[in-house]
Write a protein that holds these residues in place. Structure first.
Motif, PDB file in Angstrom:
ATOM      1  N   GLU A 136       0.818  -1.208   0.000  1.00  0.00           N
ATOM      2  CA  GLU A 136       0.000   0.000   0.000  1.00  0.00           C
ATOM      3  C   GLU A 136       0.858   1.266   0.000  1.00  0.00           C
ATOM      4  O   GLU A 136       0.363   2.347   0.270  1.00  0.00           O
ATOM      5  N   ARG A 137       2.133   1.113  -0.311  1.00  0.00           N
ATOM      6  CA  ARG A 137       3.035   2.249  -0.426  1.00  0.00           C
ATOM      7  C   ARG A 137       3.246   2.573  -1.902  1.00  0.00           C
ATOM      8  O   ARG A 137       2.675   1.943  -2.767  1.00  0.00           O
ATOM      9  N   GLY A 138       4.083   3.573  -2.166  1.00  0.00           N
ATOM     10  CA  GLY A 138       4.367   3.939  -3.543  1.00  0.00           C
ATOM     11  C   GLY A 138       3.968   5.366  -3.826  1.00  0.00           C
ATOM     12  O   GLY A 138       3.932   6.215  -2.924  1.00  0.00           O
ATOM     13  N   LEU A 139       3.664   5.657  -5.085  1.00  0.00           N
ATOM     14  CA  LEU A 139       3.164   6.979  -5.470  1.00  0.00           C
ATOM     15  C   LEU A 139       1.678   7.024  -5.134  1.00  0.00           C
ATOM     16  O   LEU A 139       0.866   6.345  -5.746  1.00  0.00           O
ATOM     17  N   HIS A 147       2.819  12.934  -3.456  1.00  0.00           N
ATOM     18  CA  HIS A 147       2.930  12.237  -2.172  1.00  0.00           C
ATOM     19  C   HIS A 147       3.371  10.814  -2.490  1.00  0.00           C
ATOM     20  O   HIS A 147       2.704  10.107  -3.248  1.00  0.00           O
ATOM     21  N   TYR A 148       4.529  10.407  -1.925  1.00  0.00           N
ATOM     22  CA  TYR A 148       5.010   9.057  -2.222  1.00  0.00           C
ATOM     23  C   TYR A 148       5.871   8.531  -1.070  1.00  0.00           C
ATOM     24  O   TYR A 148       6.326   9.278  -0.195  1.00  0.00           O
ATOM     25  N   SER A 149       6.090   7.206  -1.104  1.00  0.00           N
ATOM     26  CA  SER A 149       6.924   6.512  -0.108  1.00  0.00           C
ATOM     27  C   SER A 149       8.356   6.472  -0.619  1.00  0.00           C
ATOM     28  O   SER A 149       8.616   6.009  -1.732  1.00  0.00           O
ATOM     29  N   VAL A 150       9.283   6.931   0.218  1.00  0.00           N
ATOM     30  CA  VAL A 150      10.634   7.258  -0.238  1.00  0.00           C
ATOM     31  C   VAL A 150      11.552   6.035  -0.274  1.00  0.00           C
ATOM     32  O   VAL A 150      11.596   5.239   0.673  1.00  0.00           O
ATOM     33  N   ALA A 151      12.308   5.910  -1.358  1.00  0.00           N
ATOM     34  CA  ALA A 151      13.287   4.831  -1.513  1.00  0.00           C
ATOM     35  C   ALA A 151      14.319   4.878  -0.391  1.00  0.00           C
ATOM     36  O   ALA A 151      14.721   5.949   0.067  1.00  0.00           O
ATOM     37  N   ASN A 174      -1.729   4.486   4.219  1.00  0.00           N
ATOM     38  CA  ASN A 174      -0.990   5.730   4.003  1.00  0.00           C
ATOM     39  C   ASN A 174      -1.824   6.790   3.307  1.00  0.00           C
ATOM     40  O   ASN A 174      -1.346   7.891   3.054  1.00  0.00           O
ATOM     41  N   GLY A 175      -3.087   6.451   3.007  1.00  0.00           N
ATOM     42  CA  GLY A 175      -3.899   7.298   2.145  1.00  0.00           C
ATOM     43  C   GLY A 175      -3.586   6.984   0.692  1.00  0.00           C
ATOM     44  O   GLY A 175      -2.508   6.474   0.360  1.00  0.00           O
ATOM     45  N   PHE A 176      -4.542   7.240  -0.200  1.00  0.00           N
ATOM     46  CA  PHE A 176      -4.309   7.086  -1.637  1.00  0.00           C
ATOM     47  C   PHE A 176      -5.235   8.063  -2.354  1.00  0.00           C
ATOM     48  O   PHE A 176      -6.285   8.420  -1.844  1.00  0.00           O
ATOM     49  N   GLY A 205      -3.900   8.267   6.165  1.00  0.00           N
ATOM     50  CA  GLY A 205      -4.482   7.121   6.856  1.00  0.00           C
ATOM     51  C   GLY A 205      -3.979   7.035   8.274  1.00  0.00           C
ATOM     52  O   GLY A 205      -3.103   7.794   8.705  1.00  0.00           O
ATOM     53  N   ASP A 206      -4.513   6.083   9.029  1.00  0.00           N
ATOM     54  CA  ASP A 206      -4.200   5.980  10.462  1.00  0.00           C
ATOM     55  C   ASP A 206      -2.841   5.372  10.756  1.00  0.00           C
ATOM     56  O   ASP A 206      -2.467   5.193  11.914  1.00  0.00           O
ATOM     57  N   GLY A 207      -2.088   5.029   9.718  1.00  0.00           N
ATOM     58  CA  GLY A 207      -0.741   4.483   9.936  1.00  0.00           C
ATOM     59  C   GLY A 207      -0.652   3.003   9.710  1.00  0.00           C
ATOM     60  O   GLY A 207       0.436   2.471   9.532  1.00  0.00           O
TER      61      GLY A 207
END
Length: 468
Positions: A73-76, A94-98, A165-167, A184-186
């Protein structure tokens, strides 16, 4: 009672990766409103001159996805165009960092046990080391040579788990002109640390960001509002709390004001959509000051999670030992359900994971909420259309997503909803409905479909336009 409606699906783009965000914009110097498609793995495409063109590729900036089985559920997660994008070329990601992978906040999955009070009061203690990853919100701009470039970072968020994480998490408010972030709530399940109700936690909130303000460089990775530098506290206001996981926020013009719609993905019972018109955003600076004086500022909209799952007190589902076809439902957080029962916002509509009614479907996870304002499909005019990832029927094979609609009502009662049945033949492939998008005028609807639940299964996506 809302009748079922048949629609067609017209393929626009095929063989792409998981479509995270579908929205339109007019490129600087262009004359046509084009559909932009952001994929979870880090690509952004747009449709121009009857072909798919690459706008930006940030795959190298995205965390390694799907390492634990393919589902992620991570990513862009978010893309928003500045209201003046045509003139200034500014947009937000908003994205999940490498390179930020951590061990996670808990060693095992979490289910509360009302008979064991310690499970109801867990604390996220070692946040500097016990986290899953870091998300970032950034401002980008198209340069004079036509290539986008990062300008500045607005937030670095340390996240406890890989999910929630929200989308479709970034949108601009046509009312305030601010960038709206839905967090999102984490993650995990049941919000182990009750982050969504804590006014200091960034998780589980709807936040407005004034992008005209100055944001400091070298931002720390934070989890709480009181950890933010002063200038950033000045730029943020909080609209709502009690969010479990939201597929963005959408706005429908009504007379001289806007109805705001926010979906909240459920735990085990129900998927819910909330609506509100008036609201009182609270400056983060004021929230921090109130926290230090141990006062609770009034005005935040509260969706009720984790005490409430939509219109129901949050429940733990267990199989009945004497009858596997029945479930025992135990209230998970009695005190919290009681505490939030009066001041929580009731949902506009809900649909259920178990529903015996023949004219409904059983859902699994809400993935999109958009108003539809065209007369092209008359039965849907003025409606709120929503999507579910996959219909929850064990006998249905292959998997199909859910498409439905509801109408706004102003008497406080739960709105009914009707099923939208696409006549399109997906063949023998699964069809998960990953997201829903619209154009500026909310007269076109776009549906993102994927043939797999795994982000590691590449190029299995199709984006459709919903047509009569």
């Amino acid at each position: 009672m809302l009748k079922n409606v048949n629609v067609g699906l017209r393929p626009l783009v095929e063989n792409i990766n998981l479509p995270t965000v579908l929205k339109t914009a007019i490129l600087p110097g262009d004359t046509v409103e084009r559909l932009f498609i952001a994929t979870q793995v880090g690509e952004i495409f747009y449709i121009g001159n009857d072909e798919v063109q690459l706008f930006l590729d940030i795959r190298s900036r995205i965390i390694n996805l799907g390492a634990s089985g393919g589902y992620d559920e991570r990513g862009l997660l978010g893309l928003a165009f500045h209201p003046q994008f045509y003139y200034n070329g500014v947009f937000y990601l908003h994205y999940s960092v490498a390179g930020t992978q951590g061990p996670g906040a808990l060693p095992n999955s979490f289910t509360p046990d009302p008979c064991e009070p310690s499970t109801l009061n867990l604390r996220w203690e070692d946040r500097n080391n016990q986290y899953d990853h870091i998300d970032t919100v950034e401002e980008w701009m198209i340069q004079t040579n036509g290539h986008p470039k990062k300008r500045r970072t607005l937030l670095h968020l340390r996240r406890p788990f890989f999910n929630h994480n929200g989308f479709n998490s970034l949108n601009f408010s046509p009312e305030s002109g601010k960038l709206v972030l839905t967090t999102g709530d984490g993650g995990s399940g049941f919000d182990p640390f009750n982050l969504s109700q804590d006014n200091m936690e960034i998780a589980g909130k709807i936040i407005e960001m004034d992008v005209t303000k100055t944001f400091t460089n070298d931002l720390p990775a934070v989890t709480r509002f009181d950890e933010l530098p002063g200038p950033i506290q000045e730029a943020l206001t909080v609209v709502a709390k009690g969010v479990r996981n939201a597929p963005g926020i959408s706005f429908q013009r009504y007379d001289n004001q806007y109805i705001k719609y926010v979906g909240n993905v459920g735990q085990d019972l129900v998927e819910s959509i909330f609506s509100y018109v008036s609201y009182q955003p609270i400056p983060v600076k004021q929230l921090v000051e109130s926290y230090s004086t141990k006062s609770d500022p009034m005005g935040l909209i509260n969706f009720g999670w984790r005490g409430w799952e939509g219109a129901f007190p949050t429940a733990i589902l267990e199989e009945c030992p004497g009858n596997s076809s029945l479930d025992k439902k135990t209230m998970a957080f009695y005190k919290e359900a009681l505490k939030y029962s009066e001041n929580r916002l009731p949902p506009l509509t809900s649909y259920y994971h178990q529903d015996p009614r023949p004219d409904k479907f059983e859902g699994t996870a809400l993935t999109g909420v958009q108003p539809y304002m065209s007369n092209t499909i008359p039965d849907l005019t003025g409606s709120l259309v929503f999507t579910d990832l996959a219909r929850n029927k064990q006998t249905e094979s292959p998997v199909r997503g859910g498409l439905a609609y509801t109408k706004i009502r102003f008497d406080g009662k739960l709105s009914d909803w009707g099923v939208i049945e696409p006549t399109y033949d997906f063949g023998s492939q699964p069809a998960y409905y990953m997201g829903l998008g619209t154009n500026f005028a909310q007269t076109n609807l776009y549906l993102g479909v994927y043939n797999s639940m795994k982000v590691t299964d590449l190029n299995q996506g199709t984006v459709f336009e919903i047509v009569p």
